[in-house]
Design an enzyme around this catalytic site. Structure first.
Site, PDB file in Angstrom:
ATOM      1  CG  ASP A  22      -5.659 -15.702 -32.690  1.00 57.17           C
ATOM      2  OD1 ASP A  22      -4.921 -17.017 -32.744  1.00 57.17           O
ATOM      3  OD2 ASP A  22      -6.277 -15.685 -31.727  1.00 57.17           O
ATOM      4  CD  GLU A  83      -1.407 -17.595 -31.896  1.00 55.54           C
ATOM      5  OE1 GLU A  83      -1.270 -18.420 -30.830  1.00 55.54           O
ATOM      6  OE2 GLU A  83      -2.028 -16.559 -31.901  1.00 55.54           O
ATOM      7  CG  ASP A 155     -10.632 -14.667 -30.346  1.00 55.97           C
ATOM      8  OD1 ASP A 155      -9.971 -15.649 -30.202  1.00 55.97           O
ATOM      9  OD2 ASP A 155     -11.711 -14.514 -29.874  1.00 55.97           O
TER      10      ASP A 155
END
Length: 192
Positions: A22, A83, A155
């Protein structure tokens, strides 16, 4: 006297290790899972790579590269799921996020790892069943799916969610007997 050939048991297929990322310009979440051929997902590792203590933004990117390379060396993932960047109202924030994402993808591709990309809505849909789920719902489902207790750092939880999404896509592809890019809509365009 006829010799009989030994009966060979099928070799168990090793789990595939997936590194979820991420990307962030201040913290980049990383989550690592193993997925078995039947789609079971097991937690391996998760953490945020904290980049804020670097003296400049370029040094943050270097810290991100080096952090990912160290994790790749230590955990030897087979595949990576990242992502995709969301659109931001702040152009400078979006630019920095895009640069961090680019650095993360480059770090993985430089180590010859295949990279798949997933939009936030796709990740939410895969984990919660709704593309409009909130972060708490996603974090909760990550914990439930991986058997983790306690609150997950945001996160790192997002990175695990990306890895789980990719694991689901892989399992669907295996069940359907199709290439991963066909298992979930337009995923083929995200492969690097």
């Amino acid at each position: 006297m006829a010799l009989s050939s030994p009966v060979c048991a099928p070799h168990p297929v090793s789990p595939v290790r997936i590194l979820g990322v991420d990307p962030g310009s201040q913290r980049t979440g990383v989550g690592i899972v193993d997925v078995t051929s039947d789609g079971r997902v097991m937690h391996v590792h998760h953490q945020p790579l904290v980049l804020l203590d670097a003296e400049s933004f370029p040094l943050r990117l270097r810290k991100l590269l080096e952090g990912l390379w160290a994790l790749i060396e230590q955990y030897a993932p087979d595949e990576v799921a990242v992502e995709q960047v969301f659109l931001s109202n702040n152009a400078m924030s979006a630019l920095k996020l895009g640069q961090a994402r680019g650095a993360a993808v480059a770090a993985c591709v430089a180590r010859d790892l295949p990279v798949s990309e997933y939009a936030a809505k796709e990740i939410k849909l895969a984990l919660v069943g709704s593309g409009s789920a909130d972060k708490r719902q996603v974090q909760h489902m990550v914990g439930v799916m991986l058997g983790l207790s306690g609150r997950l750092q945001a996160d790192a939880a997002d990175a695990l969610a990306v890895a789980i999404t990719h694991a689901h896509v892989r399992a669907s592809a295996n069940r359907l007997g199709v290439a991963e890019r066909l298992a979930w809509g337009r995923k083929g365009r995200g492969r690097r």
